[in-house]
Design a protein around this motif. Structure first.
Motif, PDB file in Angstrom:
ATOM      1  N   PRO A 446      20.015 -23.301  12.824  1.00 50.42           N
ATOM      2  CA  PRO A 446      20.058 -23.869  11.466  1.00 50.42           C
ATOM      3  C   PRO A 446      21.475 -24.114  10.971  1.00 50.42           C
ATOM      4  O   PRO A 446      21.755 -25.141  10.327  1.00 50.42           O
ATOM      5  N   LEU A 447      22.394 -23.183  11.247  1.00 50.15           N
ATOM      6  CA  LEU A 447      23.782 -23.355  10.823  1.00 50.15           C
ATOM      7  C   LEU A 447      24.408 -24.556  11.522  1.00 50.15           C
ATOM      8  O   LEU A 447      25.125 -25.356  10.898  1.00 50.15           O
ATOM      9  N   LEU A 448      24.142 -24.696  12.809  1.00 52.94           N
ATOM     10  CA  LEU A 448      24.644 -25.856  13.543  1.00 52.94           C
ATOM     11  C   LEU A 448      24.124 -27.144  12.933  1.00 52.94           C
ATOM     12  O   LEU A 448      24.880 -28.120  12.759  1.00 52.94           O
ATOM     13  N   ASP A 449      22.863 -27.163  12.580  1.00 52.72           N
ATOM     14  CA  ASP A 449      22.232 -28.346  12.001  1.00 52.72           C
ATOM     15  C   ASP A 449      22.900 -28.731  10.679  1.00 52.72           C
ATOM     16  O   ASP A 449      23.218 -29.895  10.438  1.00 52.72           O
ATOM     17  N   ILE A 450      23.119 -27.747   9.848  1.00 46.64           N
ATOM     18  CA  ILE A 450      23.699 -28.012   8.527  1.00 46.64           C
ATOM     19  C   ILE A 450      25.144 -28.480   8.640  1.00 46.64           C
ATOM     20  O   ILE A 450      25.581 -29.392   7.921  1.00 46.64           O
ATOM     21  N   LEU A 451      25.900 -27.884   9.548  1.00 46.82           N
ATOM     22  CA  LEU A 451      27.315 -28.221   9.679  1.00 46.82           C
ATOM     23  C   LEU A 451      27.540 -29.574  10.339  1.00 46.82           C
ATOM     24  O   LEU A 451      28.499 -30.286   9.996  1.00 46.82           O
ATOM     25  N   THR A 452      26.698 -29.955  11.283  1.00 53.50           N
ATOM     26  CA  THR A 452      26.927 -31.189  12.031  1.00 53.50           C
ATOM     27  C   THR A 452      26.131 -32.378  11.510  1.00 53.50           C
ATOM     28  O   THR A 452      26.554 -33.526  11.688  1.00 53.50           O
ATOM     29  N   PRO A 454      24.429 -32.727   8.021  1.00 51.18           N
ATOM     30  CA  PRO A 454      23.903 -32.371   6.691  1.00 51.18           C
ATOM     31  C   PRO A 454      23.055 -33.472   6.069  1.00 51.18           C
ATOM     32  O   PRO A 454      22.056 -33.191   5.403  1.00 51.18           O
ATOM     33  N   ARG A 455      23.425 -34.747   6.303  1.00 53.45           N
ATOM     34  CA  ARG A 455      22.660 -35.845   5.718  1.00 53.45           C
ATOM     35  C   ARG A 455      21.273 -35.933   6.323  1.00 53.45           C
ATOM     36  O   ARG A 455      20.284 -36.200   5.632  1.00 53.45           O
ATOM     37  N   ALA A 456      21.175 -35.693   7.623  1.00 59.16           N
ATOM     38  CA  ALA A 456      19.877 -35.744   8.286  1.00 59.16           C
ATOM     39  C   ALA A 456      18.979 -34.602   7.840  1.00 59.16           C
ATOM     40  O   ALA A 456      17.773 -34.775   7.663  1.00 59.16           O
ATOM     41  N   VAL A 457      19.556 -33.430   7.657  1.00 61.88           N
ATOM     42  CA  VAL A 457      18.770 -32.282   7.192  1.00 61.88           C
ATOM     43  C   VAL A 457      18.169 -32.576   5.822  1.00 61.88           C
ATOM     44  O   VAL A 457      17.005 -32.240   5.547  1.00 61.88           O
ATOM     45  N   TYR A 458      18.950 -33.216   4.979  1.00 58.80           N
ATOM     46  CA  TYR A 458      18.450 -33.556   3.640  1.00 58.80           C
ATOM     47  C   TYR A 458      17.448 -34.707   3.696  1.00 58.80           C
ATOM     48  O   TYR A 458      16.460 -34.721   2.965  1.00 58.80           O
ATOM     49  N   GLY A 459      17.672 -35.685   4.601  1.00 56.99           N
ATOM     50  CA  GLY A 459      16.805 -36.863   4.658  1.00 56.99           C
ATOM     51  C   GLY A 459      15.463 -36.608   5.311  1.00 56.99           C
ATOM     52  O   GLY A 459      14.459 -37.200   4.934  1.00 56.99           O
ATOM     53  N   LEU A 460      15.429 -35.737   6.317  1.00 59.09           N
ATOM     54  CA  LEU A 460      14.184 -35.424   7.041  1.00 59.09           C
ATOM     55  C   LEU A 460      14.014 -33.909   7.086  1.00 59.09           C
ATOM     56  O   LEU A 460      14.107 -33.285   8.155  1.00 59.09           O
ATOM     57  N   PRO A 461      13.765 -33.279   5.947  1.00 63.82           N
ATOM     58  CA  PRO A 461      13.753 -31.809   5.908  1.00 63.82           C
ATOM     59  C   PRO A 461      12.651 -31.177   6.746  1.00 63.82           C
ATOM     60  O   PRO A 461      12.854 -30.111   7.320  1.00 63.82           O
ATOM     61  N   ALA A 462      11.476 -31.807   6.836  1.00 64.91           N
ATOM     62  CA  ALA A 462      10.363 -31.195   7.556  1.00 64.91           C
ATOM     63  C   ALA A 462      10.679 -31.045   9.043  1.00 64.91           C
ATOM     64  O   ALA A 462      10.461 -29.982   9.638  1.00 64.91           O
ATOM     65  N   ILE A 463      11.201 -32.114   9.665  1.00 67.28           N
ATOM     66  CA  ILE A 463      11.513 -32.068  11.094  1.00 67.28           C
ATOM     67  C   ILE A 463      12.596 -31.043  11.377  1.00 67.28           C
ATOM     68  O   ILE A 463      12.486 -30.226  12.298  1.00 67.28           O
ATOM     69  N   ALA A 466      11.373 -27.449  10.869  1.00 64.60           N
ATOM     70  CA  ALA A 466      10.469 -26.999  11.933  1.00 64.60           C
ATOM     71  C   ALA A 466      11.242 -26.613  13.190  1.00 64.60           C
ATOM     72  O   ALA A 466      11.026 -25.537  13.766  1.00 64.60           O
ATOM     73  N   ILE A 467      12.169 -27.455  13.626  1.00 66.74           N
ATOM     74  CA  ILE A 467      12.907 -27.172  14.854  1.00 66.74           C
ATOM     75  C   ILE A 467      13.856 -25.995  14.657  1.00 66.74           C
ATOM     76  O   ILE A 467      13.959 -25.105  15.517  1.00 66.74           O
ATOM     77  N   ASP A 468      14.539 -25.956  13.528  1.00 70.70           N
ATOM     78  CA  ASP A 468      15.413 -24.814  13.255  1.00 70.70           C
ATOM     79  C   ASP A 468      14.602 -23.531  13.123  1.00 70.70           C
ATOM     80  O   ASP A 468      15.028 -22.452  13.562  1.00 70.70           O
ATOM     81  N   GLY A 469      13.418 -23.630  12.523  1.00 68.67           N
ATOM     82  CA  GLY A 469      12.566 -22.450  12.374  1.00 68.67           C
ATOM     83  C   GLY A 469      12.084 -21.930  13.713  1.00 68.67           C
ATOM     84  O   GLY A 469      12.007 -20.708  13.930  1.00 68.67           O
ATOM     85  N   ILE A 470      11.764 -22.835  14.650  1.00 65.81           N
ATOM     86  CA  ILE A 470      11.350 -22.399  15.984  1.00 65.81           C
ATOM     87  C   ILE A 470      12.505 -21.709  16.692  1.00 65.81           C
ATOM     88  O   ILE A 470      12.321 -20.718  17.410  1.00 65.81           O
ATOM     89  N   GLY A 471      13.729 -22.224  16.482  1.00 69.16           N
ATOM     90  CA  GLY A 471      14.891 -21.561  17.049  1.00 69.16           C
ATOM     91  C   GLY A 471      15.059 -20.150  16.517  1.00 69.16           C
ATOM     92  O   GLY A 471      15.345 -19.209  17.281  1.00 69.16           O
ATOM     93  N   MET A 472      14.853 -19.974  15.223  1.00 68.96           N
ATOM     94  CA  MET A 472      14.960 -18.639  14.633  1.00 68.96           C
ATOM     95  C   MET A 472      13.840 -17.728  15.102  1.00 68.96           C
ATOM     96  O   MET A 472      14.043 -16.522  15.298  1.00 68.96           O
ATOM     97  N   LEU A 473      12.649 -18.286  15.300  1.00 69.61           N
ATOM     98  CA  LEU A 473      11.536 -17.493  15.839  1.00 69.61           C
ATOM     99  C   LEU A 473      11.858 -17.011  17.243  1.00 69.61           C
ATOM    100  O   LEU A 473      11.595 -15.845  17.592  1.00 69.61           O
ATOM    101  N   ALA A 474      12.427 -17.886  18.069  1.00 69.24           N
ATOM    102  CA  ALA A 474      12.832 -17.472  19.417  1.00 69.24           C
ATOM    103  C   ALA A 474      13.851 -16.355  19.351  1.00 69.24           C
ATOM    104  O   ALA A 474      13.806 -15.396  20.145  1.00 69.24           O
ATOM    105  N   ALA A 475      14.789 -16.434  18.391  1.00 76.74           N
ATOM    106  CA  ALA A 475      15.789 -15.389  18.232  1.00 76.74           C
ATOM    107  C   ALA A 475      15.142 -14.067  17.836  1.00 76.74           C
ATOM    108  O   ALA A 475      15.508 -12.999  18.350  1.00 76.74           O
TER     109      ALA A 475
END
Length: 490
Positions: A446-452, A454-463, A466-475
């Protein structure tokens, strides 16, 4: 005699499950990700900000038609994928020998989208059914599927007498061996219908590759209701004709294909074919309408008929699940991960039962190092693939190959690390180190997503969520397993 049968089935279940399980984990894990291959591609191309259900305009179709004609004149073989809810862009694509690449258009304005080069989620789909080895890999995957079906049947024979009591008295906190066995049974039984269905349909759709005398794939070939133009066979010597407006042809195709939306269009020098979308229903077909060029006259409708052909279409549809709405695709994804967990726990059980008498042997240490590199090395490689996508410059040449190289390089390093630890009889260190790396890469997504992006995270929040959440679940899962290893004194 019954005990002899169970003993023999136990031997078959254990060895067949372990040998096939190492590859089966890879197939199931990447297959689960393939359920959301389109969404993963959108995550890996943050420049694509087209919202779902964006209207398709004549302007966009004309822009795509112009590019298609120009590329045909230059000798390129291209096709057009039409917008859908999951992938709302209008894409002019061609095959470069490794993957489908091309230009993405905004369906509203017809402007091209400067999306970064990446294999995206298609990489997981390709790995799932070919192991990146083409036809040979597909044959291997099919053989693994057959072995898994045998393993499931033998497992049912072994546990059928005490299956219900074992599930009712699930003892996850009991002794390690008993806890792993109960977890293996519980998860395996919960997803048993799905697992059998997905393996059986997966084997069936490519059965012709391992049973060449039974060309089942021919049953999926549509029959011609009206004959398309024969001049298409001379495509190599015919100059490409100008394309007529595509919007009226799409409307005609939708009418003659029983109201099904169009999925993609294939182009020949003197005709084009509009194919029904794979998302039109559970029957995955290649029904299409053919139009002559340059006048756009309807010259043929190709459909399938017969119960056998329709059965094969349903098998394809159930396995690929392209028709599935969002909630059903999540069910496929979760069930696929549970199937992965069932196989993974079986691998661990196989090693635990043999460690006391065989732990000093080279064969055992090789098997355990391969298990570590599969169960932890593959998730690390997948996460490294995602990290590489966001860290490499978007305009870098050959960046899609670098992503794949990062995936394979990370996996090789994990395998080498597990092998070194195994040679020194320090496998616990290999497990703990690689589990920590999963936690670091997954938790940092999630941190990587926000830093690299940010516009995409805001424009397509659901996608992105979901992917960042799966990464955190794996962690979280990796940290939990590591904690259990430490509490068990490993």
């Amino acid at each position: 005699m019954r005990e002899t049968l169970r003993t023999r089935m136990g031997w078959l279940h254990g060895w067949a499950g372990f040998v096939a399980g190492l590859l089966a984990v890879c197939i199931f894990m990447t297959g689960s990700l393939s359920v959301f291959d389109t969404e993963i591609t959108r995550w890996m191309q943050p420049e694509n900000q087209v919202p779902a259900n964006a209207p398709l305009t004549d302007t966009a179709l004309n822009a795509a038609s112009s590019l298609i004609h120009d590329q045909q004149v230059r000798g390129a073989s291209v096709f057009l994928t039409l917008p859908s809810v999951r992938s709302p862009t209008l894409d002019v694509l061609h095959y470069d020998g490794r993957q489908f690449v091309g230009t993405l258009f905004d369906p509203r304005t017809g402007t091209s989208i400067p999306a970064r080069a990446t294999m995206g989620g298609t990489f997981f789909f390709s790995f799932h059914y070919t192991l990146l080895e083409g036809i040979t890999g597909t044959r291997i995957v099919n053989i693994i599927g057959v072995v898994l079906l045998v393993t499931i049947i033998s497992g049912i024979v072994i546990h059928i007498r005490a299956l219900v009591p074992d599930i009712v008295r699930v003892r996850l906190s009991a002794a390690r061996l008993r806890g792993w066995l109960d977890a293996h049974l519980l998860v395996g039984v919960l997803v048993l219908p799905f697992t059998i269905m997905i393996i059986y349909t997966g084997v069936l759709v490519n059965a012709g590759l391992i049973l060449p005398a039974t060309p089942l794939t021919s049953l999926f070939t549509p029959e011609k209701v009206r004959t398309p133009p024969t001049s298409g066979m001379k495509a190599a010597t015919v100059m490409p004709q100008p394309l007529p407006p595509l919007a009226p042809l799409l409307a005609t195709a939708r009418r003659d294909l029983q109201g099904r939306d169009a999925g993609f269009i294939l182009f020949s020098p003197d005709h084009l074919s509009i194919y029904a979308s794979d998302a039109s229903g559970p029957f995955l077909t290649r029904d299409h309408a053919d139009f002559s060029l340059p006048d756009g006259r309807l010259v043929g409708i190709t459909t399938t008929s017969g119960s056998v052909a329709h059965t094969m279409q349903v098998m394809h549809g159930l396995h690929y699940a392209r028709f599935a709405p969002l909630d059903l695709r999540w069910l496929y994804f979760v069930s696929g991960l549970c199937g992965t967990a069932t196989i993974a726990s079986g691998l661990v059980l196989f090693l635990m039962k043999r460690r006391s008498r065989s732990g000093h042997r080279i064969g055992f240490r090789v098997g355990e190092s391969l298990t570590v590199s599969t169960l932890t090395g593959l998730p690390i490689s997948i996460l490294a693939f995602l990290w590489c996508n966001h860290l490499l410059p978007a305009s870098m040449a050959g960046r899609d190959r670098l992503e794949i190289g990062c995936f394979l390089g990370a996996w090789i390093l994990c395998t080498g690390h597990a092998g070194l630890q195994s040679s020194g009889l320090r496998m616990n260190g290999a497990w703990k180190t690689q589990l920590c790396l999963i936690a670091l890469l997954g938790g940092g997504l999630p941190l990587l997503d926000i830093l690299t992006c940010p516009r995409a995270v805001y424009g397509l929040p659901a996608i992105h969520a979901a992917i960042d959440g799966i990464g955190m679940l794996a962690a979280a899962v990796a940290l939990y397993v590591r904690h259990r290893l430490e509490s068990d004194g490993k």
